[in-house]
Design a protein around this motif. Sequence first.
Motif, PDB file in Angstrom:
ATOM      1  N   THR A 103       0.818  -1.217   0.000  1.00 49.81           N
ATOM      2  CA  THR A 103       0.000   0.000   0.000  1.00 49.81           C
ATOM      3  C   THR A 103       0.851   1.266   0.000  1.00 49.81           C
ATOM      4  O   THR A 103       0.457   2.270  -0.590  1.00 49.81           O
ATOM      5  CB  THR A 103      -0.930   0.010   1.229  1.00 49.81           C
ATOM      6  OG1 THR A 103      -0.133  -0.137   2.407  1.00 49.81           O
ATOM      7  CG2 THR A 103      -1.954  -1.094   1.149  1.00 49.81           C
ATOM      8  N   SER A 107       0.350   4.079  -2.802  1.00 54.51           N
ATOM      9  CA  SER A 107      -0.079   5.415  -2.381  1.00 54.51           C
ATOM     10  C   SER A 107       0.945   6.479  -2.773  1.00 54.51           C
ATOM     11  O   SER A 107       0.565   7.576  -3.196  1.00 54.51           O
ATOM     12  CB  SER A 107      -0.357   5.443  -0.879  1.00 54.51           C
ATOM     13  OG  SER A 107       0.803   5.079  -0.163  1.00 54.51           O
ATOM     14  N   VAL A 126      -6.860   2.578   3.151  1.00 47.43           N
ATOM     15  CA  VAL A 126      -6.799   1.203   2.647  1.00 47.43           C
ATOM     16  C   VAL A 126      -6.666   0.220   3.809  1.00 47.43           C
ATOM     17  O   VAL A 126      -7.352  -0.803   3.863  1.00 47.43           O
ATOM     18  CB  VAL A 126      -5.633   1.037   1.642  1.00 47.43           C
ATOM     19  CG1 VAL A 126      -5.426  -0.415   1.274  1.00 47.43           C
ATOM     20  CG2 VAL A 126      -5.875   1.871   0.403  1.00 47.43           C
ATOM     21  N   LYS A 131      -8.384  -3.472   3.161  1.00 48.18           N
ATOM     22  CA  LYS A 131      -8.225  -3.739   1.729  1.00 48.18           C
ATOM     23  C   LYS A 131      -6.759  -3.922   1.333  1.00 48.18           C
ATOM     24  O   LYS A 131      -6.461  -4.165   0.169  1.00 48.18           O
ATOM     25  CB  LYS A 131      -8.805  -2.581   0.895  1.00 48.18           C
ATOM     26  CG  LYS A 131     -10.269  -2.328   1.121  1.00 48.18           C
ATOM     27  CD  LYS A 131     -11.093  -3.401   0.488  1.00 48.18           C
ATOM     28  CE  LYS A 131     -12.582  -3.047   0.599  1.00 48.18           C
ATOM     29  NZ  LYS A 131     -13.411  -4.039  -0.011  1.00 48.18           N
ATOM     30  N   THR A 148     -11.174   8.634  -3.088  1.00 49.90           N
ATOM     31  CA  THR A 148     -10.313   7.598  -2.517  1.00 49.90           C
ATOM     32  C   THR A 148     -11.033   6.256  -2.531  1.00 49.90           C
ATOM     33  O   THR A 148     -10.446   5.227  -2.884  1.00 49.90           O
ATOM     34  CB  THR A 148      -9.906   7.979  -1.084  1.00 49.90           C
ATOM     35  OG1 THR A 148      -9.216   9.224  -1.112  1.00 49.90           O
ATOM     36  CG2 THR A 148      -9.009   6.923  -0.461  1.00 49.90           C
ATOM     37  N   VAL A 152      -9.754   2.855  -4.472  1.00 49.45           N
ATOM     38  CA  VAL A 152      -9.537   1.615  -3.724  1.00 49.45           C
ATOM     39  C   VAL A 152     -10.399   0.500  -4.301  1.00 49.45           C
ATOM     40  O   VAL A 152      -9.940  -0.641  -4.458  1.00 49.45           O
ATOM     41  CB  VAL A 152      -9.807   1.828  -2.215  1.00 49.45           C
ATOM     42  CG1 VAL A 152      -9.817   0.512  -1.464  1.00 49.45           C
ATOM     43  CG2 VAL A 152      -8.781   2.771  -1.629  1.00 49.45           C
ATOM     44  N   THR A 156      -8.621  -3.052  -5.927  1.00 50.57           N
ATOM     45  CA  THR A 156      -8.723  -4.199  -5.025  1.00 50.57           C
ATOM     46  C   THR A 156      -9.834  -5.130  -5.495  1.00 50.57           C
ATOM     47  O   THR A 156     -10.727  -4.734  -6.242  1.00 50.57           O
ATOM     48  CB  THR A 156      -9.031  -3.770  -3.585  1.00 50.57           C
ATOM     49  OG1 THR A 156     -10.265  -3.050  -3.552  1.00 50.57           O
ATOM     50  CG2 THR A 156      -7.918  -2.934  -3.006  1.00 50.57           C
TER      51      THR A 156
END
Length: 159
Positions: A103, A107, A126, A131, A148, A152, A156
């Motif tokens: 992540t 990010s 996240v 996730k 966001t 996500v 995912t």
Amino acid sequence: MRKSSIRAFGIALFVAGASFAFADFLTQDANTEAANINVPKGTILIKKDELKAINKEAAEAKEQLAKIQTDYSALKNNTVAVNASAKKSVKSFTLVIKKGMGTSEVSSALEKAGMIKDAGDFELYVIKNDKASNLQIGSYDINVKMSTAEIVKKITRSK
């Protein structure tokens, strides 16, 4: 030996020494005189014309340095302006998630592309929504209008 011969020999040595000292005095030049001056060890003596040449070179070097500094400042300001305008003009981005990426890498890639404002906030979202283990390898088209949650959801798989 007689006193007179010893006296003559002594006078001869005195005259020879005096003549050598006089001859040395007449043949001394400026460099020899400079060598006889008491100066601290490690000090270098240079001539006035050499000093002038060194000062001239130093002045030229200072001018060149000043020019380089102004050029660098102008270039730096121009680069920052270009980068700022480039971030504003980016509307979409293709995010590529590779095997092993976490992540934090995802990010930071989104933040560098200007798709999100803060990588830490995205990463926290996240993880908080559980996730992080659901990131999918692949390429994803992301745009600045996406929230966001939408980003996500796109990157995912659902459980």
